[in-house]
Design a protein around this motif. Sequence first.
Motif, short mmCIF file in Angstrom:
data_model
loop_
_atom_site.label_atom_id
_atom_site.label_comp_id
_atom_site.label_asym_id
_atom_site.label_seq_id
_atom_site.Cartn_x
_atom_site.Cartn_y
_atom_site.Cartn_z
N MET A 1 21.96 64.54 8.49
CA MET A 1 20.90 65.17 7.71
C MET A 1 19.58 64.45 7.99
O MET A 1 19.51 63.23 8.00
CB MET A 1 21.21 65.12 6.21
N THR A 5 13.62 68.46 4.69
CA THR A 5 14.14 69.82 4.63
C THR A 5 12.99 70.73 4.23
O THR A 5 12.10 70.33 3.48
CB THR A 5 15.29 69.96 3.60
N GLN A 7 12.02 74.65 2.85
CA GLN A 7 12.45 75.92 2.26
C GLN A 7 11.22 76.73 1.87
O GLN A 7 10.12 76.18 1.76
CB GLN A 7 13.32 75.66 1.02
N SER A 38 8.48 68.89 11.40
CA SER A 38 8.53 69.87 10.30
C SER A 38 7.16 70.46 10.03
O SER A 38 7.02 71.68 9.83
CB SER A 38 9.09 69.21 9.04
#
Length: 248
Positions: A1, A5, A7, A38
């Motif tokens: 991981m 992250t 979303q 990212s």
Amino acid sequence: MGFCTVQSPIDGIFVLTMASSAGHQYLTDDAIGDLIASLTAVRDTPGLRGLVTTSRLGSFCDGVDHDAAGQPDEQVAARVGEVVRLLREMPAPTAAAVNGDATSLGLALALAHDHCVVWEGAAVALPEARRRRPLPGYVAALLRDKVAYARLRKLLMLRAEACTGKELVGTWYSANDPATADREVVAAEACELLEGIEVGSGKNYATARQAMWPESCAAVGMEITRPQRPSSPEQILHVRLTVQSFPS
């Protein structure tokens, strides 16, 4: 991981969440690389309307773990400068949802956003003066661009004192939900804030941001076009005549 992250709970608004196993969100080499990748992916996404940066557990971001860092401070600072530059170039509004402590380069990361929504119990600080460690020039530039009060800038940078989100009410947005003590409310308020901002051209928005905060943009190597001041007597006379031609 990975460290990040991403979303999109609201169409066109992306939430980037930082998370490490220690809960400190230290800016390691891998973490910075993940942040850059990212942010680049979000920047290049069609239909982008906004970006919220937050964290999962513990602090928002504690900067560099100097005890474990394997790179010189200058190299790490330069790479974090790349992150600041990406945020300054983002073709949409940005907000830092500071739901935990933001210290050192972690505070610089928060200040690189257009807006800061801060949990009332979160502390922001620049402890480098006490640790006798230098800070990159873009940190001071971000403070001058984003913190209006000279006294607060001095407390943070020269005296290395911490301020809480509650003490920053009136400087940044402050969030709290004492009924649930749920820090996720910070990211939710940041998303709601960006959802209410209408932006036409993302490129024009980024240009306007850079014109508003030129010093911190220049500090990370961005070329900012500034209006030229008239230099010759003829140019000065032309400006005066132009101003006088408008009705009072």
